[in-house]
Motif scaffolding. Structure first.
Motif, PDB file in Angstrom:
ATOM      1  N   PHE A  92       0.833  -1.200   0.000  1.00 55.74           N
ATOM      2  CA  PHE A  92       0.000   0.000   0.000  1.00 55.74           C
ATOM      3  C   PHE A  92       0.872   1.256   0.000  1.00 55.74           C
ATOM      4  O   PHE A  92       0.598   2.218  -0.725  1.00 55.74           O
ATOM      5  CB  PHE A  92      -0.914  -0.017   1.223  1.00 55.74           C
ATOM      6  CG  PHE A  92      -1.858   1.139   1.294  1.00 55.74           C
ATOM      7  CD1 PHE A  92      -3.023   1.154   0.547  1.00 55.74           C
ATOM      8  CD2 PHE A  92      -1.591   2.218   2.116  1.00 55.74           C
ATOM      9  CE1 PHE A  92      -3.895   2.220   0.608  1.00 55.74           C
ATOM     10  CE2 PHE A  92      -2.452   3.290   2.191  1.00 55.74           C
ATOM     11  CZ  PHE A  92      -3.612   3.296   1.434  1.00 55.74           C
ATOM     12  N   TRP A 100       2.416   1.766  -3.423  1.00 55.37           N
ATOM     13  CA  TRP A 100       1.417   2.235  -4.384  1.00 55.37           C
ATOM     14  C   TRP A 100       1.060   3.701  -4.159  1.00 55.37           C
ATOM     15  O   TRP A 100       1.027   4.502  -5.102  1.00 55.37           O
ATOM     16  CB  TRP A 100       0.173   1.354  -4.274  1.00 55.37           C
ATOM     17  CG  TRP A 100      -1.001   1.869  -5.047  1.00 55.37           C
ATOM     18  CD1 TRP A 100      -1.096   2.044  -6.392  1.00 55.37           C
ATOM     19  CD2 TRP A 100      -2.255   2.285  -4.501  1.00 55.37           C
ATOM     20  NE1 TRP A 100      -2.331   2.544  -6.734  1.00 55.37           N
ATOM     21  CE2 TRP A 100      -3.068   2.696  -5.592  1.00 55.37           C
ATOM     22  CE3 TRP A 100      -2.777   2.336  -3.219  1.00 55.37           C
ATOM     23  CZ2 TRP A 100      -4.363   3.163  -5.404  1.00 55.37           C
ATOM     24  CZ3 TRP A 100      -4.076   2.788  -3.038  1.00 55.37           C
ATOM     25  CH2 TRP A 100      -4.847   3.199  -4.124  1.00 55.37           C
ATOM     26  N   LYS A 101       0.827   4.082  -2.883  1.00 51.28           N
ATOM     27  CA  LYS A 101       0.462   5.468  -2.587  1.00 51.28           C
ATOM     28  C   LYS A 101       1.628   6.428  -2.834  1.00 51.28           C
ATOM     29  O   LYS A 101       1.423   7.609  -3.062  1.00 51.28           O
ATOM     30  CB  LYS A 101       0.005   5.592  -1.134  1.00 51.28           C
ATOM     31  CG  LYS A 101      -1.289   4.873  -0.825  1.00 51.28           C
ATOM     32  CD  LYS A 101      -2.472   5.499  -1.542  1.00 51.28           C
ATOM     33  CE  LYS A 101      -2.939   6.774  -0.872  1.00 51.28           C
ATOM     34  NZ  LYS A 101      -4.201   7.280  -1.451  1.00 51.28           N
ATOM     35  N   ASP A 106      -9.560   7.144   0.201  1.00 51.22           N
ATOM     36  CA  ASP A 106     -10.288   6.603  -0.937  1.00 51.22           C
ATOM     37  C   ASP A 106     -10.716   5.161  -0.698  1.00 51.22           C
ATOM     38  O   ASP A 106     -10.390   4.550   0.312  1.00 51.22           O
ATOM     39  CB  ASP A 106      -9.448   6.718  -2.220  1.00 51.22           C
ATOM     40  CG  ASP A 106      -8.074   6.080  -2.066  1.00 51.22           C
ATOM     41  OD1 ASP A 106      -7.971   5.087  -1.327  1.00 51.22           O
ATOM     42  OD2 ASP A 106      -7.118   6.586  -2.674  1.00 51.22           O
ATOM     43  N   ALA A 107     -11.464   4.632  -1.669  1.00 47.28           N
ATOM     44  CA  ALA A 107     -12.016   3.277  -1.535  1.00 47.28           C
ATOM     45  C   ALA A 107     -10.915   2.226  -1.458  1.00 47.28           C
ATOM     46  O   ALA A 107     -11.038   1.235  -0.733  1.00 47.28           O
ATOM     47  CB  ALA A 107     -12.950   2.993  -2.709  1.00 47.28           C
ATOM     48  N   ALA A 108      -9.835   2.417  -2.208  1.00 43.30           N
ATOM     49  CA  ALA A 108      -8.755   1.427  -2.195  1.00 43.30           C
ATOM     50  C   ALA A 108      -8.144   1.310  -0.802  1.00 43.30           C
ATOM     51  O   ALA A 108      -7.765   0.218  -0.368  1.00 43.30           O
ATOM     52  CB  ALA A 108      -7.683   1.811  -3.213  1.00 43.30           C
ATOM     53  N   THR A 109      -8.049   2.429  -0.098  1.00 47.08           N
ATOM     54  CA  THR A 109      -7.512   2.409   1.263  1.00 47.08           C
ATOM     55  C   THR A 109      -8.394   1.564   2.169  1.00 47.08           C
ATOM     56  O   THR A 109      -7.905   0.809   3.010  1.00 47.08           O
ATOM     57  CB  THR A 109      -7.407   3.837   1.822  1.00 47.08           C
ATOM     58  OG1 THR A 109      -6.548   4.595   0.981  1.00 47.08           O
ATOM     59  CG2 THR A 109      -6.863   3.837   3.244  1.00 47.08           C
ATOM     60  N   VAL A 159     -10.248  -0.955   1.262  1.00 47.53           N
ATOM     61  CA  VAL A 159     -10.056  -2.365   0.901  1.00 47.53           C
ATOM     62  C   VAL A 159      -8.804  -2.911   1.570  1.00 47.53           C
ATOM     63  O   VAL A 159      -8.809  -4.012   2.143  1.00 47.53           O
ATOM     64  CB  VAL A 159      -9.976  -2.522  -0.626  1.00 47.53           C
ATOM     65  CG1 VAL A 159      -9.578  -3.945  -1.012  1.00 47.53           C
ATOM     66  CG2 VAL A 159     -11.305  -2.158  -1.270  1.00 47.53           C
ATOM     67  N   PHE A 160      -7.718  -2.149   1.508  1.00 47.87           N
ATOM     68  CA  PHE A 160      -6.489  -2.585   2.154  1.00 47.87           C
ATOM     69  C   PHE A 160      -6.677  -2.725   3.660  1.00 47.87           C
ATOM     70  O   PHE A 160      -6.192  -3.668   4.287  1.00 47.87           O
ATOM     71  CB  PHE A 160      -5.360  -1.589   1.869  1.00 47.87           C
ATOM     72  CG  PHE A 160      -4.558  -1.917   0.644  1.00 47.87           C
ATOM     73  CD1 PHE A 160      -3.467  -2.771   0.714  1.00 47.87           C
ATOM     74  CD2 PHE A 160      -4.887  -1.372  -0.583  1.00 47.87           C
ATOM     75  CE1 PHE A 160      -2.719  -3.072  -0.406  1.00 47.87           C
ATOM     76  CE2 PHE A 160      -4.153  -1.663  -1.718  1.00 47.87           C
ATOM     77  CZ  PHE A 160      -3.065  -2.515  -1.640  1.00 47.87           C
ATOM     78  N   SER A 161      -7.388  -1.773   4.260  1.00 43.03           N
ATOM     79  CA  SER A 161      -7.561  -1.813   5.710  1.00 43.03           C
ATOM     80  C   SER A 161      -8.345  -3.045   6.131  1.00 43.03           C
ATOM     81  O   SER A 161      -8.027  -3.686   7.134  1.00 43.03           O
ATOM     82  CB  SER A 161      -8.266  -0.543   6.203  1.00 43.03           C
ATOM     83  OG  SER A 161      -9.596  -0.480   5.722  1.00 43.03           O
TER      84      SER A 161
END
Length: 307
Positions: free
Chosen positions: A154, A157-158, A283-286, A288-290
């Motif tokens: 993560f 990517w960020k 965001d939404a991806a964060t 999902v990772f969490s």
């Protein structure tokens, strides 16, 4: 529900469960540390309180409260052999972690810092395995590595397929933090151990001869926002003091390896707190990772750990 009812209810839980819950409480308190540090110190473009003042001054203020707590509770003095691990704990949680984190957040936002410091659980677990002679099952280590891989992926990517210069400071802070956590937990284990609350209090009082004059030397000379002082008060009283009451007791009850994995939740909690406090985006991806990281934490809780 009355306090006596709560005590009767929790007394039926196993030490591992109580340790895990106390560790989660500590992590919830610590999760605000990065956003509050950023709030207190500002950024390189818009500085508020000096970074050294925030990092060391918080320990000085917490140390004064800790001294009053020790006097009020008539806590016994540590034995001669306990002063060295107390000093080593201070090296990690009073000086190393706050200083490196404080300088890093001047150059990266709280969301980025929260993600990179997400490797703290594996640092704590590895240090605990070495110093406390705790052994975990293969499944436990696979969960820990999976969670850490998710956090690092993560962060990569960020960061636009790379790490920023401040990442070295953040990773250094992680090493100091994990070491200080384990040294403090070590003092809370055994028949002649200090109470977990006394560990952090004695660490802070032992550090006062250094932290107090350094804080006074770096006292801010320019006016800052009231919110910066609010952030400083939080990291002083909660991040540097009261949070360790729950954290060290949780590590002592539940085991350093298992309870340390609750820290995998900390970067994502920090990011969620950063949204209303600092106006940063999530965001939404964060999310999902969490959720994926949370799953590894709950699975690792059920894996075998033995001394």
């Amino acid at each position: 529900m009355s306090s006596s009812t709560v005590l009767k209810t929790t007394s039926g839980w196993s030490p591992a469960t109580r340790g895990w819950l106390l560790g989660a409480l500590g992590v919830g308190i610590f999760a605000l540390s990065i956003p509050m540090t950023r709030l207190a110190s500002g950024s390189a473009a818009e500085p508020q309180l000096p970074a050294v003042f925030v990092a060391i001054g918080r320990a000085a203020l917490a140390g004064l409260f800790a001294a009053l707590w020790l006097l009020g509770t008539r806590a016994p003095r540590p034995r001669p052999q306990q002063w060295r691990p107390l000093a080593l704990t201070a090296l990690g949680v009073v000086f190393g972690w706050p200083l490196l984190l404080g300088f890093a957040v001047l150059h990266v936002d709280a969301v980025h810092a929260s993600v990179v410091t997400g490797v703290l659980p594996i640092a704590t677990a590895a240090t605990g395995a070495l110093l406390l002679r705790q052994r975990a099952s293969l499944g436990f280590w696979l969960c820990a590595l999976l969670g850490t891989t998710l956090v690092l992926g993560f962060a990569w990517w960020k960061g636009g397929a790379g790490f920023q210069a401040a990442d070295a400071l953040l990773l250094g802070a992680v090493l100091f933090g994990g070491y200080g956590y384990v040294q403090g937990a070590r003092l809370s284990i055994g028949p002649q151990a200090l109470a977990p609350e006394q560990v952090i209090c004695w660490v802070l009082v032992l550090s006062l001869p250094l932290t107090l004059p350094i804080a006074l030397m770096h006292w801010p000379t320019a006016p800052v926002r009231a919110s910066a002082w609010g952030g400083f008060l939080y990291v002083s009283l909660f991040s540097m003091w009261l949070g360790f009451f729950a954290w060290y007791r949780g590590l002592a009850l539940g085991g350093t390896l298992r309870v340390s994995q609750v820290q995998l939740l900390q970067p994502f909690l920090s990011m969620w707190f950063a949204v209303p406090l600092l106006g940063e985006t999530l965001d939404a991806a964060t999310l999902v990772f969490s959720l994926a990281v949370m799953a590894t934490v709950f699975i690792s809780k059920r894996m075998a750990v033995r001394s």
